[in-house]
Design a protein around this motif. Structure first.
Motif, PDB file in Angstrom:
ATOM      1  N   ARG A 144     -16.462  -6.624   1.015  1.00 28.79           N
ATOM      2  CA  ARG A 144     -16.279  -7.424   2.225  1.00 28.79           C
ATOM      3  C   ARG A 144     -17.218  -6.998   3.346  1.00 28.79           C
ATOM      4  NH1 ARG A 144     -10.194  -7.392   3.994  1.00 28.79           N
ATOM      5  NH2 ARG A 144     -11.006  -8.985   5.436  1.00 28.79           N
ATOM      6  N   LEU A 178     -15.535  -7.959  10.072  1.00 25.95           N
ATOM      7  CA  LEU A 178     -14.338  -7.132   9.990  1.00 25.95           C
ATOM      8  C   LEU A 178     -14.016  -6.557  11.366  1.00 25.95           C
ATOM      9  CD1 LEU A 178     -14.989  -5.181   6.657  1.00 25.95           C
ATOM     10  CD2 LEU A 178     -13.546  -7.195   6.995  1.00 25.95           C
ATOM     11  N   SER A 191      -6.503  -5.752  13.356  1.00 30.46           N
ATOM     12  CA  SER A 191      -7.475  -4.784  12.862  1.00 30.46           C
ATOM     13  C   SER A 191      -7.448  -4.755  11.341  1.00 30.46           C
ATOM     14  CB  SER A 191      -7.162  -3.380  13.393  1.00 30.46           C
ATOM     15  OG  SER A 191      -7.273  -3.324  14.797  1.00 30.46           O
ATOM     16  N   ASP A 192      -8.630  -4.829  10.729  1.00 29.95           N
ATOM     17  CA  ASP A 192      -8.729  -4.685   9.279  1.00 29.95           C
ATOM     18  C   ASP A 192      -8.826  -3.216   8.883  1.00 29.95           C
ATOM     19  OD1 ASP A 192      -8.995  -7.565   8.608  1.00 29.95           O
ATOM     20  OD2 ASP A 192     -10.848  -7.376   9.769  1.00 29.95           O
ATOM     21  N   ARG A 195      -0.146  -5.386   4.926  1.00 29.56           N
ATOM     22  CA  ARG A 195      -1.603  -5.500   4.912  1.00 29.56           C
ATOM     23  C   ARG A 195      -2.217  -4.696   3.763  1.00 29.56           C
ATOM     24  NH1 ARG A 195      -4.213  -6.622   9.672  1.00 29.56           N
ATOM     25  NH2 ARG A 195      -5.988  -6.876   8.264  1.00 29.56           N
ATOM     26  N   ASP A 233      -5.432  -6.374   2.367  1.00 30.11           N
ATOM     27  CA  ASP A 233      -6.593  -6.653   3.212  1.00 30.11           C
ATOM     28  C   ASP A 233      -6.740  -5.687   4.385  1.00 30.11           C
ATOM     29  OD1 ASP A 233      -4.464  -7.467   4.742  1.00 30.11           O
ATOM     30  OD2 ASP A 233      -5.320  -9.399   5.307  1.00 30.11           O
ATOM     31  N   GLY A 234      -6.045  -4.564   4.346  1.00 25.18           N
ATOM     32  CA  GLY A 234      -6.160  -3.563   5.399  1.00 25.18           C
ATOM     33  C   GLY A 234      -6.657  -2.255   4.816  1.00 25.18           C
ATOM     34  N   TYR A 235      -7.380  -1.477   5.620  1.00 27.16           N
ATOM     35  CA  TYR A 235      -8.029  -0.274   5.109  1.00 27.16           C
ATOM     36  C   TYR A 235      -7.737   0.914   6.018  1.00 27.16           C
ATOM     37  CZ  TYR A 235     -10.444  -4.009   2.714  1.00 27.16           C
ATOM     38  OH  TYR A 235     -10.709  -5.123   1.981  1.00 27.16           O
ATOM     39  N   ARG A 239       0.238   0.322   7.192  1.00 25.84           N
ATOM     40  CA  ARG A 239      -0.316  -0.804   6.427  1.00 25.84           C
ATOM     41  C   ARG A 239       0.759  -1.424   5.535  1.00 25.84           C
ATOM     42  NH1 ARG A 239      -5.221   0.581   2.500  1.00 25.84           N
ATOM     43  NH2 ARG A 239      -3.624   1.977   1.676  1.00 25.84           N
TER      44      ARG A 239
END
Length: 395
Positions: free
Chosen positions: A7, A13, A57-58, A98, A101-103, A93
């Protein structure tokens, strides 16, 4: 984590914002180590991460910015601080739904000490202390490592090498420039890009120090030089003291308006630093999400750099100063045999003054320890010269 690099650079992002000011609002006192709150106030730290994921926020950073053995000399406590810091973001998360799609970014900040020759911290010691934190962060399920708020390219190099040697995490670096586009130790956006691309990081960025509009010219220089994705995490404007506390001059509305301009210039990930809150990120996401995305463009330039200068190979002839080569030079041979490195450094200075772009360094002389001499000479040259060095050896 598996799709983070897929991504990155292909869609916009969003990073998180400030952490310290939010913890201060929850009771963190001046002089108190904020990372220790991972253990003593876990719900407060977890709450910050929850708010950022909820704001859009990602990527959310762990509360581990100052977690290193210089600040936490007890290894057991340090490991617990790092593991808990990452764990709180992992849990946030999950609670926010998330997980797809969250890191979780392992946050690595500077040690607070300069490396030799400018300071007293040994390079290998810096690599070691960054490396242990990186290994613990990966084991705690971080998805990537963010080395941030760096103002010395040598310390940054130590941190990047540490993460690469001790983990399999994607890694990127974000630094602090002044308004003239200089690091504390003299680096520029172009020299930073050259070094970091050579070290094969995954993204490059700028954070802290400045507000978004003051940061804009630096962002443009990074984008012009970098083939990698660029992240931009400014402060909420410029700081000032008010009633004994630090406040910033941009509201969330003003900040997000400025971030629209940064997004239009082509920044690939947007977030905030000191003074920003989940509201700042939420408004930034809302105003920039639908703007056209400009992918990174390979620059295809060949460059050689020092900590502060970049020389591009190709546009014009590059002048390499080659007087530091003992072949046929009796005075230099004598200086090397007598370990008179100051005389060798003087040769380097004279070539810099005469207009050399790059300095060749050759100490290959029968009867001396070439490896030891080279290892001693290079830092001495780097301590007084800004030229890129060309290490020259038949060994």
């Amino acid at each position: 984590m598996s799709d983070f690099l897929e991504r990155l650079g292909r869609e916009r992002l969003y990073w998180d914002g400030g952490t310290g000011s939010l913890l201060q609002a929850k009771g963190l006192r001046g002089g108190e180590l904020p990372e220790r709150w991972n253990l003593t106030h876990p719900e407060a730290v977890l709450g910050v991460a929850l708010d950022y994921f909820s704001a859009g926020s990602d990527i959310v950073d762990s509360n581990t910015f100052g977690a290193n053995r210089l600040h936490y000399p007890d290894p057991a406590e340090l490991r617990a601080v790092v593991e808990a810091g990452v764990g709180h973001v992992v849990e946030a998360r999950r609670r926010c739904g998330r997980e797809r799609d969250g890191y979780v970014a392992l946050d690595i900040g500077p040690t607070g000490r300069l490396l030799k020759p400018m300071g007293d911290l040994d390079f290998e010691e810096a690599v070691s202390l960054f490396g242990e934190v990186a290994a613990w962060g990966e084991a705690a399920r971080a998805d990537l490592a963010l080395i941030e708020t760096m103002n010395d390219s040598l310390e940054l190099k130590a941190a990047v090498l540490a993460v690469k040697e001790r983990t399999h995490l994607p890694v990127g670096a974000s630094v602090v420039f002044d308004q003239k586009g200089k690091l504390l130790t003299g680096g520029t956006p172009e020299s930073l890009v050259a070094m970091l691309e050579g070290l094969r990081v995954d993204f490059i960025g700028v954070n802290c120090g400045l507000g978004p509009m003051q940061m804009l010219p630096i962002v443009e220089r990074l984008l012009a030089a970098s083939s990698l994705p660029v992240i931009v995490n400014p402060n909420a404007g410029l700081p000032r003291m008010e009633d004994g506390r630090t406040v910033y001059d941009l509201s969330a509305e003003d900040f997000s308006d400025a971030m629209v301009e940064i997004a239009r210039r082509g920044a690939h990930a947007l977030g905030g630093c000191c003074g920003t809150t989940p509201e700042y990120i939420q408004k930034t996401v809302a105003k920039t999400r639908d703007l056209p995305f400009i992918p990174p463009v390979p620059k295809r330039r060949s460059v050689v750099s020092s900590f502060s200068q970049v020389v591009e190979i190709g546009p014009r002839p590059v002048i390499v100063g080659e007087r530091i080569n003992p072949t046929g030079k009796k005075k230099l041979q004598q200086a090397l045999r007598e370990n008179d490195l100051d005389a060798v450094v003087a040769l380097g200075l004279s070539q810099e003054e005469s207009g050399a772009d790059v300095l060749d360094v050759n100490v290959g002389l029968p009867g001396i320890d070439e490896a030891a001499t080279m290892a001693a000479l290079v830092p001495k040259l780097q301590g007084v010269l800004a030229l890129p060095l060309q290490i020259d050896s038949s060994d």
